[in-house]
Write an enzyme that holds these catalytic residues in place. Structure first.
Site, PDB file in Angstrom:
ATOM      1  N   GLY A  16       0.782  -1.235   0.000  1.00  0.00           N
ATOM      2  CA  GLY A  16       0.000   0.000   0.000  1.00  0.00           C
ATOM      3  C   GLY A  16       0.812   1.282   0.000  1.00  0.00           C
ATOM      4  CB  THR A  17       4.265   2.282  -0.969  1.00  0.00           C
ATOM      5  OG1 THR A  17       4.327   1.653  -2.252  1.00  0.00           O
ATOM      6  CG2 THR A  17       4.970   1.423   0.062  1.00  0.00           C
ATOM      7  CG  ASN A  18       1.633   3.149  -5.792  1.00  0.00           C
ATOM      8  OD1 ASN A  18       2.029   4.176  -6.334  1.00  0.00           O
ATOM      9  ND2 ASN A  18       2.222   1.970  -5.978  1.00  0.00           N
ATOM     10  CG  MET A  93      -1.356  -8.056  -6.479  1.00  0.00           C
ATOM     11  SD  MET A  93      -0.253  -7.435  -7.773  1.00  0.00           S
ATOM     12  CE  MET A  93       0.597  -8.954  -8.166  1.00  0.00           C
ATOM     13  CG  LEU A  96     -11.067  -5.293 -11.575  1.00  0.00           C
ATOM     14  CD1 LEU A  96     -11.043  -3.788 -11.363  1.00  0.00           C
ATOM     15  CD2 LEU A  96     -11.944  -5.967 -10.510  1.00  0.00           C
ATOM     16  CG  HIS A 112       2.102  -1.188 -15.934  1.00  0.00           C
ATOM     17  ND1 HIS A 112       1.827  -2.484 -15.540  1.00  0.00           N
ATOM     18  CD2 HIS A 112       3.166  -1.273 -16.769  1.00  0.00           C
ATOM     19  CE1 HIS A 112       2.680  -3.305 -16.118  1.00  0.00           C
ATOM     20  NE2 HIS A 112       3.499  -2.603 -16.868  1.00  0.00           N
ATOM     21  CD  GLU A 150     -12.640  -3.587 -23.439  1.00  0.00           C
ATOM     22  OE1 GLU A 150     -12.879  -2.743 -22.541  1.00  0.00           O
ATOM     23  OE2 GLU A 150     -12.755  -3.342 -24.646  1.00  0.00           O
ATOM     24  CG  ASP A 153      -1.010  -3.166 -17.939  1.00  0.00           C
ATOM     25  OD1 ASP A 153      -1.571  -2.683 -16.943  1.00  0.00           O
ATOM     26  OD2 ASP A 153      -0.237  -4.140 -17.877  1.00  0.00           O
ATOM     27  CE  LYS A 180      13.049   6.390  -1.465  1.00  0.00           C
ATOM     28  NZ  LYS A 180      14.443   6.103  -1.119  1.00  0.00           N
TER      29      LYS A 180
HETATM   30  C1  GRF Z   1       3.732  -1.226  -7.462  1.00  0.00           C
HETATM   31  O1  GRF Z   1       4.967  -1.512  -8.052  1.00  0.00           O
HETATM   32  C2  GRF Z   1       2.705  -1.069  -8.549  1.00  0.00           C
HETATM   33  O2  GRF Z   1       3.187  -0.461  -9.706  1.00  0.00           O
HETATM   34  C3  GRF Z   1       2.380  -2.495  -8.821  1.00  0.00           C
HETATM   35  O3  GRF Z   1       2.387  -3.130  -7.555  1.00  0.00           O
HETATM   36  C4  GRF Z   1       3.197  -2.409  -6.668  1.00  0.00           C
HETATM   37  C5  GRF Z   1       2.315  -1.984  -5.523  1.00  0.00           C
HETATM   38  O4  GRF Z   1       2.973  -1.567  -4.403  1.00  0.00           O
HETATM   39  N1  GRF Z   1       1.178  -2.612  -9.598  1.00  0.00           N
HETATM   40  P1  GRF Z   1       2.169  -0.952  -3.170  1.00  0.00           P
HETATM   41  O5  GRF Z   1       1.177  -1.995  -2.672  1.00  0.00           O
HETATM   42  O6  GRF Z   1       1.465   0.295  -3.622  1.00  0.00           O
HETATM   43  O7  GRF Z   1       3.215  -0.666  -2.139  1.00  0.00           O
END
Ligand code: GRF
Length: 211
Positions: A16-18, A93, A96, A112, A150, A153, A180
């Site tokens: 969940g860093t994003n 992951m 859909l 992505h 659909e 990417d 980062k």
């Molecule tokens: C990231 O590299 C994102 O691009 C990919 O999965 C990773 C997710 O990391 N789809 P986080 O869960 O947001 O830390």
């Protein structure tokens, strides 16, 4: 919550860093046309759930393994209940279906970890992306924020950011640097762009289209 803001659900599966970057962007005012009102995790053990809790955001787990063919039905139910207007896939992951996506046409975005159209599509997730980039020998990689259709990417690109590949990079070091330097920067900005557009369409009473 400001009722004018677009109600956003962030879909996660892991660290969940994003998600954290989105939460920070909301606190910092970068993401201001929408508000994260729900976090949906496909994995009950995802650390992202702790991040949601720390930010005071409701989190629910919707697990494909447990729900089987009820997975997307349950997802739609939860989204409906929370009156979600936009979805951000942040390390989610699970693929859909076209049917699910049609419920949120031009309202789902994804991050992505490569410069699409390189190293994307089926099987290109997590470290596989960076392994493929290093095996090819590219000198520049990066990240792409795009609409979800659909075609995996394949949706319209919203933002991209390039990151230089180093000679001594491993898939892990490249992954970290791309997160980062690129992902945490462009995902919140792309979310803001789309939320702003949806907010305007809501006010004007139009159907959403891509930017
Ligand atoms: C990231 O590299 C994102 O691009 C990919 O999965 C990773 C997710 O990391 N789809 P986080 O869960 O947001 O830390």
């Amino acid at each position: 919550m400001n009722s004018d803001k677009i109600r956003i659900a962030v879909f996660v599966s892991g660290g969940g860093t994003n998600l954290q970057a989105l939460i920070d962007a909301q606190k910092g005012g970068i993401l201001h046309s929408g508000e994260i009102t729900l976090v949906v995790s496909s994995n009950p053990g995802a650390y992202a759930i702790n991040r949601a809790a720390a930010a005071g955001i409701e989190a629910v787990t919707v697990c494909r393994k447990e729900l089987g063919d009820q997975f997307e039905i349950q997802l739609l139910r939860v989204l409906d209940k929370h009156r979600i207007e936009m979805i951000v896939l942040a390390g989610f992951m699970s693929i859909l279906s076209a049917d699910f996506i049609s419920h949120y046409e031009n309202r789902i975005i994804n991050i992505h970890p490569s410069l699409i159209p390189s190293f994307c599509g089926k099987g290109m997730y997590g470290l596989h992306v960076h392994e493929a980039a290093l095996a090819y020998g590219v000198k520049v990689s990066g990240a792409t924020a795009h609409y979800v259709t659909e075609v995996t990417d394949g949706g319209r690109i919203i933002l991209q950011k390039a990151v230089r590949v180093r000679q001594d990079d491993t898939p892990e070091s490249l992954q970290k640097r791309i997160m980062k330097q690129a992902e945490w920067d462009i995902l919140p900005r792309a979310a803001q762009q789309v939320a702003k557009k949806l907010q305007k369409e809501k006010t004007d009473g139009h159907r959403p289209a891509t930017i």
